[in-house]
Scaffold this active site. Structure first.
Site, PDB file in Angstrom:
ATOM      1  N   LYS A 181       0.841  -1.200   0.000  1.00 52.78           N
ATOM      2  CA  LYS A 181       0.000   0.000   0.000  1.00 52.78           C
ATOM      3  C   LYS A 181       0.877   1.252   0.000  1.00 52.78           C
ATOM      4  CE  LYS A 181      -3.503   2.263   2.797  1.00 52.78           C
ATOM      5  NZ  LYS A 181      -4.354   2.186   3.975  1.00 52.78           N
ATOM      6  N   GLU A 189      10.928  -4.625   3.809  1.00 51.91           N
ATOM      7  CA  GLU A 189      11.015  -6.056   3.480  1.00 51.91           C
ATOM      8  C   GLU A 189      10.534  -6.316   2.055  1.00 51.91           C
ATOM      9  OE1 GLU A 189       9.659  -4.684   6.203  1.00 51.91           O
ATOM     10  OE2 GLU A 189       9.528  -6.098   7.878  1.00 51.91           O
ATOM     11  N   GLY A 203      -4.522  -1.988   5.489  1.00 54.27           N
ATOM     12  CA  GLY A 203      -3.800  -3.151   4.959  1.00 54.27           C
ATOM     13  C   GLY A 203      -4.451  -4.471   5.347  1.00 54.27           C
ATOM     14  N   ARG A 204      -4.827  -4.617   6.622  1.00 54.79           N
ATOM     15  CA  ARG A 204      -5.348  -5.917   7.086  1.00 54.79           C
ATOM     16  C   ARG A 204      -6.793  -6.138   6.679  1.00 54.79           C
ATOM     17  NH1 ARG A 204      -4.010  -2.346  10.858  1.00 54.79           N
ATOM     18  NH2 ARG A 204      -5.557  -1.576  12.329  1.00 54.79           N
ATOM     19  N   GLU A 252      -3.448  -6.421  15.498  1.00 45.58           N
ATOM     20  CA  GLU A 252      -3.012  -5.109  14.998  1.00 45.58           C
ATOM     21  C   GLU A 252      -4.154  -4.106  15.142  1.00 45.58           C
ATOM     22  OE1 GLU A 252       0.184  -4.509  11.754  1.00 45.58           O
ATOM     23  OE2 GLU A 252      -1.667  -4.030  10.711  1.00 45.58           O
ATOM     24  N   HIS A 261      -2.535 -33.174  19.545  1.00 43.76           N
ATOM     25  CA  HIS A 261      -1.365 -33.974  19.917  1.00 43.76           C
ATOM     26  C   HIS A 261      -0.187 -33.079  20.263  1.00 43.76           C
ATOM     27  CE1 HIS A 261      -3.522 -37.570  18.605  1.00 43.76           C
ATOM     28  NE2 HIS A 261      -4.017 -36.771  17.671  1.00 43.76           N
ATOM     29  N   LYS A 321      10.462  -0.260  13.537  1.00 37.72           N
ATOM     30  CA  LYS A 321      10.951   0.000  12.170  1.00 37.72           C
ATOM     31  C   LYS A 321      12.052   1.058  12.216  1.00 37.72           C
ATOM     32  CE  LYS A 321       6.546  -0.783   9.765  1.00 37.72           C
ATOM     33  NZ  LYS A 321       5.464  -0.165   8.995  1.00 37.72           N
TER      34      LYS A 321
HETATM   35  O1  F6P Z   1       3.877  -2.608   9.578  1.00 36.36           O
HETATM   36  C1  F6P Z   1       2.524  -2.861   9.614  1.00 36.36           C
HETATM   37  C2  F6P Z   1       1.898  -2.648   8.279  1.00 36.36           C
HETATM   38  O2  F6P Z   1       1.766  -1.303   8.009  1.00 36.36           O
HETATM   39  C3  F6P Z   1       0.567  -3.356   8.172  1.00 36.36           C
HETATM   40  O3  F6P Z   1      -0.475  -2.647   8.714  1.00 36.36           O
HETATM   41  C4  F6P Z   1       0.466  -3.564   6.701  1.00 36.36           C
HETATM   42  O4  F6P Z   1      -0.494  -4.531   6.375  1.00 36.36           O
HETATM   43  C5  F6P Z   1       1.881  -3.999   6.384  1.00 36.36           C
HETATM   44  O5  F6P Z   1       2.687  -3.213   7.236  1.00 36.36           O
HETATM   45  C6  F6P Z   1       2.318  -3.832   4.955  1.00 36.36           C
HETATM   46  O6  F6P Z   1       2.245  -2.499   4.542  1.00 36.36           O
HETATM   47  P1  F6P Z   1       2.348  -2.123   3.008  1.00 36.36           P
HETATM   48  O7  F6P Z   1       1.209  -2.755   2.303  1.00 36.36           O
HETATM   49  O8  F6P Z   1       2.285  -0.619   2.984  1.00 36.36           O
HETATM   50  O9  F6P Z   1       3.670  -2.639   2.505  1.00 36.36           O
END
Ligand code: F6P
Length: 538
Positions: free
Chosen positions: A204, A210, A266-267, A352, A383, A505
């Site tokens: 987003k 990452e 995002g979620r 979150e 188990h 971060k």
């Molecule tokens: O670090 C948390 C977060 O902002 C989440 O809320 C989000 O889903 C994820 O990182 C990924 O963010 P992006 O889609 O901006 O890479």
């Protein structure tokens, strides 16, 4: 702080009555069972093994009703800026409004943009499925689709793609690259062919380290087939982002960037173009069916009184366990292998969203908010950790999820699976008394009988889906989303921001140069010592 400032009442009278009433006895009340077991279409929610009787349920329901939850719900659906700290609307429900039988109160312009994006997804996915890659600026033959993203840009699509394996189109493999741990990218590059691989770079913000790092790694890998030309390699990429400029700077032109909007967190985004990998995996008609399943629960949530409203009922069970009974965690155990990713998906959705200790006005909340959510699939979990759930000293409410009709013909497997689900919920609730254990004992050993006693009285919820289909999966996820909304409302917190992920971060950015030996930053002694240990051993 004064307990009278608590939002959720203590329900002390009901709590003390129920503390002395065993689930074994509560379960004898048929009328209670009938009220606590509700069906909406293909979804059955059974709360009869929660430690609530009808008097307590009505008391909590009356409290919920008095919080004006319907007005809060309607404000969300209409696009009010209820995400106050980011001054944003919360309109993931608009993403599936096309499947709703009720008129959406969301702004018309947003609804139009959502529909036109669905058409763009349809065109891209349709072209690739028809083997016409060049039409959309991708390689002609595509065998593998890699979704690169993290958090909401990974967990929702991953859940749906894995859950809907029965519906996958043939000849297209789906992969998810999430972690910045190089083992993940390295492993993928060893197995895939760069010539026939495309990458969905989903972020987003287009600012998540990452994701961008993994995108760079895959772009360099694909560039090897173009003599190192990263511009040509970028031809294998599509992005989903609200930051078109950053995507273009990275090398993906606007026509290959599908939008994300600031009114979708995002979620909550799998229903948007973030679900592109789902559409690739199962085709557009199934993707639309997923949206329609979610819309069915949206309609139910919008139009049903609390007594019959599944998300509200789930929220009632949660505040009962968390705020009244003091549970600190909830285990989610799907007896459905394809739902293996559901616990991790719910960890982000719930923790979150609801892992907050401050109200939008900046005041400390006085009551516990989200419990730890954890779990894994049954029967495997039986188990592993179920011993502790049956006889440990902590009482952990469980959520069992099952499907009635499986996507295979192995009847006996399914019978054994479902009988285990039902047996676990029953065993947790009923337990086995010391006298029963003694009666089973051959030699009357009281110590052994004590160890074979189950206190029972341990609450659980059962959710049964008729089958696992795009519609029922959409409905299940939407059910959880609206439960989260209700809990944010009841706890008085903003369920739609996530400031708690930021500090780590920033510190990671400070540490990175130090790991290259190039930092003047003054770290705390512990961090500094570990940086030195790593430097000494590399
Ligand atoms: O670090 C948390 C977060 O902002 C989440 O809320 C989000 O889903 C994820 O990182 C990924 O963010 P992006 O889609 O901006 O890479």
């Amino acid at each position: 702080m004064d307990a009278t400032t608590d939002r959720v009442p203590a329900f002390a009278e009901h709590a003390s009555r129920l503390a002395n009433t065993h689930l074994r006895d509560l379960l004898k009340d048929k009328a209670r069972g009938d009220r606590l077991r509700k069906r909406v279409g293909p979804v059955l929610l059974d709360l009869s093994r929660q430690k609530l009787d009808l008097a307590a349920l009505d008391a909590v329901g009356a409290y919920v009703q008095g919080t004006n939850w319907e007005a809060a719900r309607d404000a969300m659906f209409a696009g009010a800026h209820i995400n106050t700290s980011e001054d944003r609307a919360v309109l993931h429900t608009a993403l599936r409004a096309g499947g709703s039988k009720l008129k959406s109160p969301a702004p018309a312009a947003d609804l139009e943009e959502i529909e036109s994006t669905l058409k763009r997804i349809e065109a891209i996915v349709g072209a690739v499925h028809a083997g016409k890659g060049p039409d959309v600026g991708l390689p002609a033959t595509i065998t593998d689709v890699v979704n690169v993203g993290i958090g909401g840009s990974d967990l929702g699509p991953r859940l749906a793609v894995d859950a809907l394996a029965q519906f996958h189109v043939p000849k297209l493999r789906n992969h998810f690259l999430t972690n910045v741990d190089g083992h993940a990218a390295d492993g993928l590059m060893k197995t895939l062919d760069p010539k026939t691989t495309i990458v969905l770079l989903v972020s987003k913000s287009f600012n998540t380290q990452e994701t961008l790092l993994n995108g760079n790694v895959l772009r360099d890998w694909i560039a090897t087939i173009y003599g190192g030309d990263i511009k040509k390699a970028a031809g294998h990429f599509i992005s989903v982002s609200s930051n078109t400029k950053a995507a273009a700077d990275w090398g993906i032109p606007a026509e290959k960037v599908l939008p994300m909007w600031d009114f979708v967190g995002g979620r909550y985004s799998l229903w948007s173009a973030v679900g592109l990998s789902i559409a690739f995996a199962v085709g557009m008609s199934h993707f639309r069916a997923l949206l329609a399943g979610a819309a069915m629960i949206d309609d139910h949530f919008r139009s049903t009184p609390w007594q019959e409203n599944l998300p509200v009922q789930l929220a009632i069970a949660e505040i009962w366990n968390r705020n009244v009974r003091g549970s600190t965690s909830r285990a989610v155990v799907p007896y459905v292998d394809p739902l293996i990713d559901l616990p991790s998906y719910l960890q982000q959705l719930e923790m979150e969203s609801l892992g907050k200790h401050v109200t939008p006005a900046g005041e400390q909340v006085t009551q516990p908010t989200v419990p730890v959510v954890w779990g894994s699939i049954g029967t495997n979990a039986q188990h592993a950790y179920f011993q502790a759930l049956h006889q440990g000293t902590d009482i952990v409410p469980l959520e069992f999820i099952g499907i009635v009709k499986p996507g295979h013909k192995l009847e006996e497997n399914h019978r054994v699976l479902l009988s285990n689900l039902l047996a676990q919920a029953a065993a947790l609730a009923l337990g086995k008394t010391f006298d029963e254990a003694m009666a089973e004992s051959k030699d009357g050993d009281r110590a052994i009988a004590a160890q074979r006693t189950f206190a029972g009285d341990r609450p659980s919820t059962v959710i049964l889906l008729d089958a696992l289909t795009p519609e029922t999966l959409g409905a299940l996820i939407s059910l959880y989303e609206h439960k989260v909304f209700m809990l944010g409302h009841l706890w008085g917190i903003n369920a739609f921001d996530q400031w708690g992920v930021e500090l780590g971060k920033v510190i990671a950015q400070q540490i990175q140069p130090a790991l290259k030996g190039k930092s003047e930053h003054a770290f705390d002694a512990s961090t500094q010592a570990l940086i030195e240990e790593i430097a000494a051993r590399r």
